[in-house]
Design a protein around this motif. Structure first.
Motif, mmCIF file in Angstrom:
data_model
loop_
_atom_site.group_PDB
_atom_site.id
_atom_site.type_symbol
_atom_site.label_atom_id
_atom_site.label_comp_id
_atom_site.label_asym_id
_atom_site.label_seq_id
_atom_site.Cartn_x
_atom_site.Cartn_y
_atom_site.Cartn_z
ATOM 1 N N LYS A 12 0.843 -1.210 0.000
ATOM 2 C CA LYS A 12 0.000 0.000 0.000
ATOM 3 C C LYS A 12 0.869 1.249 0.000
ATOM 4 C CE LYS A 12 -3.063 0.638 3.113
ATOM 5 N NZ LYS A 12 -4.176 0.680 4.064
ATOM 6 N N ASN A 82 -6.319 -9.401 -4.322
ATOM 7 C CA ASN A 82 -7.566 -9.116 -3.617
ATOM 8 C C ASN A 82 -8.702 -9.994 -4.128
ATOM 9 O OD1 ASN A 82 -6.259 -7.238 -2.094
ATOM 10 N ND2 ASN A 82 -6.895 -5.487 -3.323
ATOM 11 N N ASN A 86 -11.083 -12.893 -2.018
ATOM 12 C CA ASN A 86 -12.536 -12.718 -1.956
ATOM 13 C C ASN A 86 -13.343 -13.975 -1.666
ATOM 14 O OD1 ASN A 86 -13.071 -10.004 -4.318
ATOM 15 N ND2 ASN A 86 -12.660 -10.017 -2.152
ATOM 16 N N TYR A 90 -20.846 -12.610 -3.503
ATOM 17 C CA TYR A 90 -22.179 -12.486 -2.920
ATOM 18 C C TYR A 90 -23.235 -12.508 -4.025
ATOM 19 C CZ TYR A 90 -20.101 -11.023 1.532
ATOM 20 O OH TYR A 90 -19.404 -10.978 2.700
ATOM 21 N N ASN A 98 -22.067 1.806 1.307
ATOM 22 C CA ASN A 98 -20.997 2.107 2.245
ATOM 23 C C ASN A 98 -19.717 2.670 1.631
ATOM 24 O OD1 ASN A 98 -19.817 -0.272 1.153
ATOM 25 N ND2 ASN A 98 -21.016 -1.501 2.579
ATOM 26 N N SER A 99 -19.678 2.831 0.314
ATOM 27 C CA SER A 99 -18.440 3.348 -0.282
ATOM 28 C C SER A 99 -18.735 4.015 -1.623
ATOM 29 C CB SER A 99 -17.434 2.209 -0.478
ATOM 30 O OG SER A 99 -18.037 1.152 -1.201
ATOM 31 N N SER A 103 -14.050 4.662 -5.378
ATOM 32 C CA SER A 103 -13.183 3.816 -4.557
ATOM 33 C C SER A 103 -13.317 2.344 -4.923
ATOM 34 C CB SER A 103 -13.489 4.020 -3.068
ATOM 35 O OG SER A 103 -14.721 3.413 -2.714
ATOM 36 N N HIS A 178 -10.653 9.435 -5.535
ATOM 37 C CA HIS A 178 -10.397 8.503 -4.432
ATOM 38 C C HIS A 178 -8.900 8.433 -4.119
ATOM 39 C CE1 HIS A 178 -10.549 5.148 -1.719
ATOM 40 N NE2 HIS A 178 -9.699 4.483 -2.462
ATOM 41 N N SER A 182 -6.650 8.648 -0.535
ATOM 42 C CA SER A 182 -6.280 7.261 -0.239
ATOM 43 C C SER A 182 -4.767 7.132 -0.054
ATOM 44 C CB SER A 182 -6.759 6.343 -1.357
ATOM 45 O OG SER A 182 -6.372 5.027 -1.112
ATOM 46 N N GLN A 185 -3.849 8.419 3.282
ATOM 47 C CA GLN A 185 -4.298 7.459 4.306
ATOM 48 C C GLN A 185 -3.333 6.270 4.395
ATOM 49 O OE1 GLN A 185 -7.498 7.227 6.105
ATOM 50 N NE2 GLN A 185 -7.045 5.215 6.933
ATOM 51 N N GLU B 73 -25.439 -6.293 2.719
ATOM 52 C CA GLU B 73 -24.655 -5.549 3.711
ATOM 53 C C GLU B 73 -24.357 -6.412 4.936
ATOM 54 O OE1 GLU B 73 -25.406 -1.203 4.471
ATOM 55 O OE2 GLU B 73 -27.237 -1.703 3.387
ATOM 56 N N ALA B 168 -15.988 -8.953 5.649
ATOM 57 C CA ALA B 168 -17.114 -9.381 4.809
ATOM 58 C C ALA B 168 -17.535 -8.290 3.834
ATOM 59 C CB ALA B 168 -18.289 -9.769 5.689
ATOM 60 N N THR B 169 -17.464 -7.050 4.284
ATOM 61 C CA THR B 169 -17.951 -5.955 3.451
ATOM 62 C C THR B 169 -16.881 -5.417 2.514
ATOM 63 O OG1 THR B 169 -19.334 -3.981 3.541
ATOM 64 C CG2 THR B 169 -17.394 -3.974 4.948
ATOM 65 N N CYS B 170 -15.617 -5.678 2.841
ATOM 66 C CA CYS B 170 -14.507 -5.131 2.044
ATOM 67 C C CYS B 170 -14.450 -5.807 0.686
ATOM 68 C CB CYS B 170 -13.186 -5.354 2.776
ATOM 69 S SG CYS B 170 -11.767 -4.797 1.827
ATOM 70 N N LYS B 171 -14.336 -5.004 -0.371
ATOM 71 C CA LYS B 171 -14.266 -5.586 -1.712
ATOM 72 C C LYS B 171 -12.968 -6.361 -1.906
ATOM 73 C CE LYS B 171 -12.184 -2.059 -4.674
ATOM 74 N NZ LYS B 171 -11.239 -2.998 -5.291
ATOM 75 N N ASN B 172 -12.002 -6.118 -1.021
ATOM 76 C CA ASN B 172 -10.715 -6.825 -1.086
ATOM 77 C C ASN B 172 -10.582 -7.890 -0.007
ATOM 78 O OD1 ASN B 172 -9.994 -4.774 -3.004
ATOM 79 N ND2 ASN B 172 -9.554 -3.439 -1.269
ATOM 80 N N CYS B 215 -5.901 -3.510 1.744
ATOM 81 C CA CYS B 215 -6.817 -2.379 1.924
ATOM 82 C C CYS B 215 -6.642 -1.362 0.799
ATOM 83 C CB CYS B 215 -6.517 -1.720 3.261
ATOM 84 S SG CYS B 215 -7.341 -0.154 3.513
ATOM 85 N N THR B 216 -7.757 -0.879 0.239
ATOM 86 C CA THR B 216 -7.666 0.209 -0.740
ATOM 87 C C THR B 216 -8.426 1.448 -0.259
ATOM 88 O OG1 THR B 216 -9.513 -0.705 -2.006
ATOM 89 C CG2 THR B 216 -7.327 -1.297 -2.760
ATOM 90 N N ASN B 217 -8.628 1.525 1.031
ATOM 91 C CA ASN B 217 -9.221 2.720 1.659
ATOM 92 C C ASN B 217 -10.597 3.100 1.116
ATOM 93 O OD1 ASN B 217 -6.787 3.077 3.158
ATOM 94 N ND2 ASN B 217 -5.872 4.028 1.371
ATOM 95 N N THR B 218 -11.432 2.108 0.802
ATOM 96 C CA THR B 218 -12.782 2.461 0.338
ATOM 97 C C THR B 218 -13.610 3.000 1.502
ATOM 98 O OG1 THR B 218 -13.820 0.320 0.792
ATOM 99 C CG2 THR B 218 -12.755 0.573 -1.357
ATOM 100 N N ALA B 220 -15.550 1.231 3.400
ATOM 101 C CA ALA B 220 -16.785 0.448 3.603
ATOM 102 C C ALA B 220 -16.804 -0.201 4.991
ATOM 103 C CB ALA B 220 -16.909 -0.614 2.520
ATOM 104 N N GLU B 222 -15.567 0.786 7.844
ATOM 105 C CA GLU B 222 -15.905 1.737 8.906
ATOM 106 C C GLU B 222 -17.418 1.972 8.956
ATOM 107 O OE1 GLU B 222 -13.896 5.962 9.901
ATOM 108 O OE2 GLU B 222 -15.033 5.922 8.036
ATOM 109 N N VAL B 223 -18.043 2.033 7.785
ATOM 110 C CA VAL B 223 -19.485 2.276 7.707
ATOM 111 C C VAL B 223 -20.260 1.077 8.254
ATOM 112 C CG1 VAL B 223 -21.420 2.739 6.145
ATOM 113 C CG2 VAL B 223 -19.204 3.807 5.722
ATOM 114 N N GLU B 224 -19.808 -0.119 7.889
ATOM 115 C CA GLU B 224 -20.548 -1.328 8.270
ATOM 116 C C GLU B 224 -20.188 -1.850 9.660
ATOM 117 O OE1 GLU B 224 -23.031 -2.382 6.666
ATOM 118 O OE2 GLU B 224 -22.809 -1.502 4.675
ATOM 119 N N LEU B 231 -11.457 4.371 10.610
ATOM 120 C CA LEU B 231 -10.394 4.107 9.634
ATOM 121 C C LEU B 231 -9.033 4.629 10.130
ATOM 122 C CD1 LEU B 231 -11.236 2.760 6.995
ATOM 123 C CD2 LEU B 231 -11.256 4.983 5.887
#
Lengths: 223, 246
Positions: A12, A82, A86, A90, A98-99, A103, A178, A182, A185, B73, B168-172, B215-218, B220, B222-224, B231
């Motif tokens: 990262k 990544n 996975n 889903y 949520n995003s 991003s 983004h 990012s 961060q 979600e 679970a919610t992270c796309k990565n 992590c790609t800092n989306t 998600a 933190e929200v879920e 974050l």
């Protein structure tokens, strides 16, 4: 330290460092290109300096190429890793809850930018290398005048090229919206979540790509 | 309320699994989501079927045992709650609800909606602790001055219940919010300084070994997150690892 860059966090950080470099490069590229609107003579002078200065050509240019290639290759490597992490997809996934779209789709905006970079290489970089290092003409002159401004105007005569430019820079804006915060961060800046940095990020991500679009449109309609 | 439920059924780790439709009538909006599933299971048992397996324990939002990916979600559409505290009033009569297990390669399905989250335990074992002698000569808590700010932030990080919603919610499928919280809760306190270098290195190494993504800092996660883990904890972990590596 090599262990660090092999870790998920190290990768990262490497992505963020190359991003900072590319964002800085973009800023100076923009600063030079915008001169073509305000003062073609200065644009010619600066272009000639950038195109012939040994430090720029033999030191900075290879670093830039490395930075571009590294950022793209690393981006793809991380995406593949990544995807592997996975597991099963889903049946229903509400990512928008949520995003941001930006991003979640950095790989696609990145691919669009990569396509543009390839086009830009074929369109600009290879002819430049050919003229300067294969033909051996380092004068930067054409019919006794600097050729840079003239070439730029000529390029933007073609509406297809202008359309490609506009599309590519829209994707760049999406990528930066983004990517800018990012990268901060990833470097450990919690400030990435604070208003100031977010606002700078938004301003940079919109002004720079929009500026490049304006340059293309200006020369297309003005000449 | 009348509901159509699309629930992931999978008979063991090696079974292929798939979504199965169930109709459920008479659901009260005051029921919790898990009570609704209890009701469904009673119906399935009465019909001679095998009940849906799902994780749960305290049912008051603090144990981190319940999970479920509900309508796309983690822990469902409500914010700041675990599935056990999600109520049916968040849904409408006639709704179709997708119920799936938390997905990640590092969270393999054990049965139906139950996933194996022991990868989190192994990350904790790698460094999520402090080594102190607790055999009767524990220091007085007030002998170490800690700023209110640091204490608050450490406590906020420590509220992570390790449910795995972030992954679970992270796309990565990244576990960085969890590991960031676990690193932070010690990094902010003097007791955590002694083993700080080894802790962050070992926990990140174990996280990578378990096959979590990058992590790609989306944001998600933190929200879920049912506990609102920030974050900022990931940023702190990144700084801790950089510090530990130079």
């Amino acid at each position: 330290m090599s262990g660090f860059f092999n870790s998920s966090i190290g990768r990262k950080v490497a992505m963020a460092l190359s991003a900072f470099f590319l964002m800085f490069f973009l800023l100076q590229h923009f600063a030079i290109n915008i001169l073509s609107i305000f003062n073609p003579d200065v644009f010619n002078e600066v272009s000639h300096f950038m195109g012939t200065n040994p430090l720029v050509q033999y030191a900075l240019q290879p670093v830039l190429i490395f930075g571009v290639v590294f950022h793209f290759v690393m981006g793809f490597v991380l995406e593949l890793r990544n995807k592997k992490a996975n597991g099963i997809k889903y049946a229903k996934n509400n990512g928008a809850a949520n995003s941001s779209w930006m991003s979640r789709n950095m790989i696609y905006s990145g691919i669009a930018i990569l396509a543009f970079v390839v086009l830009h290489f074929i369109d600009f970089w290879i002819p430049e290398i050919n003229t300067k290092y294969i033909v051996g003409d380092m004068s930067g002159l054409h019919n006794g005048e600097f050729r840079y401004f003239h070439e730029l105007v000529e390029k933007f005569e073609n509406p297809l090229r202008v359309v490609a430019y506009v599309i590519a820079f829209v994707f760049l804006a999406l990528h930066l919206l983004h990517g800018f915060t990012s990268a901060f961060q990833s470097m450990g800046a919690t400030a990435g979540r604070k208003k100031t940095l977010q606002n700078i990020g938004k301003a940079y991500s919109i002004i720079i790509p929009l500026g490049f679009i304006v340059i293309a449109l200006f020369h297309h309609f003005n000449h | 309320m009348k509901l159509t439920l699309k629930i992931w059924r999978q008979n063991g780790a090696n079974d292929k699994g798939g979504l199965v439709d169930y109709k459920l009538d008479g659901v009260s909006p005051d029921m919790s989501f898990l009570e609704m599933l209890d009701m469904l299971n009673e119906q399935i048992i009465n019909e001679g079927g095998e009940p849906v397996a799902f994780d749960h324990d305290c049912r008051e939002g603090i144990c981190g045992m319940c999970s479920l990916y509900i309508n796309g979600e983690a822990h469902g559409p409500d914010r700041g709650v675990t599935t056990c505290q999600l109520h049916m009033r968040m849904f409408k009569d006639g709704d179709t609800i997708f119920i799936e297990p938390f997905r990640a390669s590092a969270f393999p399905v054990i049965k139906d909606l139950i996933v194996d989250r022991t990868s989190f335990d192994r990350i904790q074992h790698a460094g999520g602790f402090i080594s102190v002698n607790t055999s009767g000569n524990t220091q007085d808590a007030n002998s170490l001055p800690i700023s209110k700010h640091a204490a608050d932030e450490a406590m906020d990080a420590a509220t992570c219940i390790g449910c795995g919603a972030c992954v679970a919610t992270c796309k990565n499928s990244s576990a960085m919010l969890f590991v960031g919280a676990k690193v932070s809760q010690y990094a902010l306190l003097p007791q955590g300084q002694v083993e700080a270098t080894d802790r962050v290195k070992n926990m990140v190494a174990q996280m990578d070994l378990e096959g979590f993504g990058n992590c790609t800092n989306t944001g998600a996660c933190e929200v879920e997150c049912p506990k609102g883990i920030s974050l900022d904890n990931i940023a702190r972990m990144n700084r801790e690892l950089m510090k530990a590596s130079v």
